[in-house]
Write a protein that holds these residues in place. Structure first.
Motif, PDB file in Angstrom:
ATOM      1  N   UNK A 116      -1.006  30.150 103.557  1.00 28.17           N
ATOM      2  CA  UNK A 116       0.024  29.262 103.023  1.00 28.17           C
ATOM      3  C   UNK A 116       1.276  29.292 103.904  1.00 28.17           C
ATOM      4  N   UNK A 117       2.207  28.405 103.626  1.00 22.54           N
ATOM      5  CA  UNK A 117       3.478  28.440 104.347  1.00 22.54           C
ATOM      6  C   UNK A 117       4.520  29.209 103.558  1.00 22.54           C
ATOM      7  N   UNK A 118       4.387  29.108 102.254  1.00 25.02           N
ATOM      8  CA  UNK A 118       5.359  29.757 101.381  1.00 25.02           C
ATOM      9  C   UNK A 118       4.607  30.666 100.413  1.00 25.02           C
ATOM     10  N   UNK A 119       5.182  31.867 100.193  1.00 22.82           N
ATOM     11  CA  UNK A 119       4.567  32.746  99.196  1.00 22.82           C
ATOM     12  C   UNK A 119       5.594  33.000  98.098  1.00 22.82           C
ATOM     13  N   UNK A 120       5.152  32.743  96.850  1.00 23.07           N
ATOM     14  CA  UNK A 120       6.005  33.001  95.695  1.00 23.07           C
ATOM     15  C   UNK A 120       5.527  34.284  95.040  1.00 23.07           C
ATOM     16  N   UNK A 121       6.462  35.167  94.684  1.00 22.82           N
ATOM     17  CA  UNK A 121       6.067  36.398  94.011  1.00 22.82           C
ATOM     18  C   UNK A 121       6.894  36.552  92.747  1.00 22.82           C
ATOM     19  N   UNK A 122       6.187  36.611  91.603  1.00 18.40           N
ATOM     20  CA  UNK A 122       6.880  36.718  90.323  1.00 18.40           C
ATOM     21  C   UNK A 122       6.761  38.151  89.822  1.00 18.40           C
ATOM     22  N   UNK A 158      -1.377  17.564  94.326  1.00 20.32           N
ATOM     23  CA  UNK A 158      -0.951  18.895  93.868  1.00 20.32           C
ATOM     24  C   UNK A 158      -1.876  19.986  94.397  1.00 20.32           C
ATOM     25  N   UNK A 159      -3.164  19.658  94.491  1.00 20.61           N
ATOM     26  CA  UNK A 159      -4.131  20.643  94.974  1.00 20.61           C
ATOM     27  C   UNK A 159      -3.773  21.075  96.402  1.00 20.61           C
ATOM     28  N   UNK A 160      -3.445  20.096  97.241  1.00 18.22           N
ATOM     29  CA  UNK A 160      -3.082  20.417  98.619  1.00 18.22           C
ATOM     30  C   UNK A 160      -1.785  21.221  98.657  1.00 18.22           C
ATOM     31  N   UNK A 161      -0.839  20.832  97.782  1.00 20.66           N
ATOM     32  CA  UNK A 161       0.431  21.556  97.709  1.00 20.66           C
ATOM     33  C   UNK A 161       0.197  23.025  97.371  1.00 20.66           C
ATOM     34  N   UNK A 162      -0.682  23.258  96.398  1.00 22.98           N
ATOM     35  CA  UNK A 162      -0.911  24.630  95.953  1.00 22.98           C
ATOM     36  C   UNK A 162      -1.594  25.467  97.022  1.00 22.98           C
ATOM     37  N   UNK A 163      -2.368  24.825  97.894  1.00 20.63           N
ATOM     38  CA  UNK A 163      -2.985  25.587  98.980  1.00 20.63           C
ATOM     39  C   UNK A 163      -1.935  26.011  99.990  1.00 20.63           C
ATOM     40  N   UNK A 164      -0.861  25.208 100.062  1.00 26.46           N
ATOM     41  CA  UNK A 164       0.189  25.484 101.046  1.00 26.46           C
ATOM     42  C   UNK A 164       1.178  26.515 100.513  1.00 26.46           C
ATOM     43  N   UNK A 165       1.218  26.648  99.180  1.00 28.20           N
ATOM     44  CA  UNK A 165       2.207  27.512  98.555  1.00 28.20           C
ATOM     45  C   UNK A 165       1.504  28.499  97.627  1.00 28.20           C
TER      46      UNK A 165
END
Lengths: 329, 299, 252
Positions: free
Chosen positions: C167-173, C81-88
């Motif tokens: 990151x590859x993906x940026x989420x904006x809330x 999950x840590x690696x995932x969060x660095x990517x997103x």
């Protein structure tokens, strides 16, 4: 833990039950004492500042005159608190119109209460001091002395400790710090842990004067600084019971089977005696003393009846039951 | 008519509240006045050199209060060595790591510990802790400063845990989420974001917890042996000592009003009062530091 | 058009039963801005947090379905999950910098990721701040507290701290909900620049914002994904009546 629990269970019947009662009673006294000692001066200060009367005062003379109910406050020596409690309970059964309230706190506390008129009887395990008499006179109080029982101070050690007897000189050297290891008096190679009651206890003062200073009024020897000053007799018994290094002293009435009582001799070469009713009566046991009740002036009325009853056969029987030594009238 | 009586009631209530507020100040001032009034004469009754000498034995007019001050300090120091790490780590565990159901059980339990009467702790100390320490550490007696420290640590821990946990809980969730979202592990987040963000609350908790220990009386009186020995080295932690509070509690009852002994006891009370005052000043300075504008808006 | 993210039959239930997702199917294209619109409580925030597994921290009772990013199943319990969060990366609605300096806020993620080289850190921080269009405003006071910035600057700092990790993906809330129009415009212009390099998923704080910046729009209502289409289609020719009603302001 289990050890402690078993011990308490063992005490639940017969005369041992009273030991438990006394244990619980004294602990509650300790709590009360703490709060009262800290709050009282402040409370009194506030009261004085607001100009109220001193509500704590309590004059037995008034109570006696007002008819049916007679109220007495009996306060002082922790050594005597059990004895006083038993006397009071028995006497109230015989005389329902009398109610006597008994509290401990130490001889000094009792005498201070007599002086400040908040007690009608002060229990004392030592003679009143000249300074205290002077202070009392200043407050219009004439302390009147009555010997109500005798008490032996037992010197106690752990049951594992092979020592059986000591001379007064050895005791003095132990408590003043000259002897620091049991091997110096023929015991095991263990440090000596000295236990004593707090300085407000009459027993403490008596032990200082009669044992550490060997009765010499010019001697200025005092307890060595590393003497543990425990706030209650039970604290001393508990520590001696558990700790093979410990030595303590306490009123004979408090000593239990859990600890070893030492035979004491006045001097090397003289015979050793264990404390008991006989050796105290015959003045053989060297660390024994009188126990006193002080009143304001010659007691009169119900107070006189009470003190007379204490000295009667029935009153003195209670003395013997509780492990103290009766006085012969 | 009704409006008028309402107005009067309102004014009365306001006055009543005002009076309560001022009366508490009045009481504090009276107590302070009394402490000074009764304590300062000690400086004239007893020569300063004697007052700050090393032997306390009031029966013989030896009024050296240094061993008592050091005794109190050494017990408090020992308690802080135990209570601070243990309390803060427990708070972190409850706030950050424990599953919710466990945290919901643990916190009230820890707070219950705070309600334990100190005399009960004292009994535990005499019957269990002290014999245990004597055997395990091979001490001459188990009635030592360290025994007191252990039990006082137990008194300080609930305060430290409870207030620290509140402080950690008050750190906005978004701090943690922001940190996690950067791919930071839970421990790194706790160490470098959550705890620093809650540091003011945690410091307050520590000071309040230790403030409680320095004024604690009953427990130390029962388990520290009350021997007024001068602590000579760090090893004094494992020797009997006598604290200021125990001295006041056990001697105030017998003392004749107005005597030097009486004044010295009040003087000790005054020193104790100044200690706790200092602790409280530090706490209020920490907790009322001006919040920065953005922190005010966002927290 | 390549599908960066594929969500199939995805359902999620919180342990208290609130704001859940039901059977969501969606294919999100790479290097575009996809906006999630719909009334509050419709599941947008929950949906966003699936992709970096921030929902792991919340009380989730049950998750069903598949979520693939670049054909990797990110719901796999074994996943790092840590690696995932660095990517997103994610930017939240309230601009909440960490309680650190401006510089540290951006360098923090890099340092935790293991970057020790001072020069690389400096370069990374500067680059990220430039992409977030904040560099010019803060370059003279990098070591001030992050709280000394204005709200809009703080939000761009949060964007920068996300970008620093590349990151590859940026989420904006709802990234502009706490900002004034000027600051909002700045963020929007940054995003339009960034979509060339990143896949961006945004829950905009109003429908108009979606119209301004999004390439694709997904309409969420009560935990269900009602309609997904290009921004033109949604705003001019919505298929579903409910989308029509929402867009035209009949409810909201």
């Amino acid at each position: 833990m289990t050890l402690g629990v078993d011990d308490e269970k063992g005490k639940l019947n017969g005369i041992e039950g009273t030991k438990l009662k006394q244990f619980l009673y004294n602990s509650s006294v300790m709590i009360k004492r703490k709060t009262i000692r800290i709050l009282l001066p402040l409370y009194m200060g506030v009261i004085c500042l607001t100009g109220c009367q001193n509500l704590m005062a309590n004059n037995p003379g008034h109570a006696a005159n007002s008819g049916t109910r007679v109220y007495m406050e009996d306060k002082g020596s922790d050594t005597m608190v059990n004895l006083a409690l038993y006397w009071a309970e028995r006497y109230q059964e015989l005389n329902p119109e009398v109610s006597i309230s008994v509290t401990g706190g130490g001889t000094g506390t009792g005498i201070a209460a007599l002086i400040s008129k908040s007690a009608s009887i002060a229990n004392a395990s030592r003679k009143i001091e000249a300074e205290e008499v002077a202070l009392a006179n200043l407050n219009g109080i004439e302390p009147h002395e009555l010997v109500v029982a005798r008490d032996a101070i037992a010197v106690i050690i752990n049951r594992q400790n092979p020592i059986n007897q000591l001379t007064l000189q050895q005791l003095s050297d132990i408590y003043s710090g000259k002897i620091e290891n049991w091997s110096q008096i023929g015991g095991e190679n263990r440090p000596i842990v000295k236990l004593s009651r707090e300085t407000n206890s009459g027993t403490h003062v008596y032990f200082l004067e009669s044992v550490i200073r060997l009765g010499n009024p010019n001697d200025k020897t005092i307890f060595s600084a590393d003497t543990l000053l425990l706030p209650s007799s039970e604290g001393i018994i508990t520590e001696v019971r558990d700790n093979p290094n410990a030595i303590g002293y306490d009123g004979l009435g408090y000593v239990t089977e859990d600890v070893k009582t030492l035979a004491i001799s006045e001097d090397s070469g003289k015979p050793f005696f264990l404390p008991n009713v006989e050796t105290v009566k015959q003045n053989l046991y060297p660390i024994a003393r009188d126990l006193y009740m002080y009143t304001n002036g010659e007691p009169t009325g119900e107070l006189l009846n009470y003190l007379d009853w204490i000295l009667s056969f029935e009153g003195q029987q209670i003395v013997q039951e509780l492990g103290f030594v009766p006085v012969n009238k | 008519m009704a409006a008028k009586s309402q107005k009067i009631t309102g004014a009365l209530i306001t006055k009543g509240i005002q009076f309560s507020g001022f009366s508490s100040i009045l009481f504090v001032l009276l107590i302070m006045f009394f402490l000074f009034y009764q304590g300062i004469p000690a400086l004239f009754d007893v020569p300063l050199g004697d007052l700050f000498s090393q032997r306390w034995y009031p029966i013989e007019s030896l009024y050296g209060i240094v061993p008592l001050i050091l005794g109190s300090l050494i017990v408090t120091l020992g308690a802080s060595l135990i209570a601070v790490p243990f309390g803060v780590i427990t708070a972190i565990y409850i706030a950050e790591i424990a599953p919710r159901w466990l945290a919901e059980i643990m916190k009230p339990l820890v707070e219950l510990l705070a309600g334990l009467p100190s005399v009960v702790l004292g009994f535990l100390g005499i019957l269990i802790v002290s014999p245990f320490l004597r055997d395990v550490l091979n001490l001459p007696t188990g009635l030592t400063a360290f025994t007191g420290s252990l039990l006082l640590g137990g008194i300080a821990i609930p305060t430290i845990v409870s207030i620290s946990e509140d402080a950690l809980k008050n750190v906005p969730v978004s701090y943690r989420q922001g940190s996690y979202a950067l791919g930071v592990t839970q421990w790194q987040t706790i160490w470098s974001v959550t705890v620093p963000a809650a540091r003011r609350g945690i410091l307050t908790a520590i000071m309040l917890g230790l403030g409680r220990t320095i004024g604690e009386t009953m427990t130390v009186m029962m388990v520290t042996g009350n021997a007024p020995v001068m602590p000579a080295s760090f090893m004094a932690l494992f020797m009997p000592i006598r604290t200021m509070t125990a001295t006041i509690a056990s001697e105030m009852g017998e003392v004749a009003g107005g005597s030097p002994h009486y004044h010295v006891l009040f003087f000790i009370g005054l020193i104790l009062f100044l200690f706790t005052l200092a602790v409280n000043i530090v706490v209020s300075r920490i907790s009322t530091q001006q919040l920065k504008r953005s922190e005010r808006i966002l927290s | 058009m390549t599908d960066k993210i594929i969500v199939e039959n995805f359902s999620l239930t919180y342990s208290d039963g609130t704001e859940s997702l039901f059977d969501v199917d969606i294919h999100i294209p790479g290097n575009k801005i996809t906006a999630l619109i719909g009334p509050a409580g419709g599941g947008k925030s929950t949906f966003l947090r699936i992709f970096n597994r921030l929902n792991d921290l919340a009380d989730v009772r049950e998750v069903r379905g598949n979520v693939l990013i670049d054909d990797v199943d990110i719901l796999d319990p074994e996943l790092d999950v840590i690696a995932l969060r660095r990517k997103i990366g994610i930017v939240f609605s309230r601009p909440l910098p960490l309680p650190l300096t401006i510089y540290q806020n951006v360098s923090y993620g890099l340092e935790i990721a293991g970057e020790r080289n001072k020069n690389k850190l400096n370069a990374g921080v500067e680059h990220a701040l430039q992409m977030a269009e904040l560099w010019e405003e803060v370059k003279g006071r990098l070591f001030d507290s992050a709280y000394s910035l204005s709200g809009g600057q703080q939000q761009r700092l949060c964007l920068a701290r996300t970008l620093a990790l590349e990151p590859e993906i940026i989420l904006l809330d709802e990234p502009t909900s706490a900002l004034d129009p000027v600051a909002t415009a700045k963020i929007e212009s940054s995003l339009s620049e960034l979509k060339n390099q990143y896949t961006i998923i945004i829950a905009p704080h109003n429908t108009q914002q979606a119209g301004r910046i999004a390439d694709y729009v997904a309409f969420f209502l009560q935990g269900r994904m009602i309609e997904f289409s290009s921004v033109e289609n949604i705003f001019t020719r919505p298929v579903d009546e409910r989308t029509q009603d929402y867009i035209s302001g009949k409810f909201g």
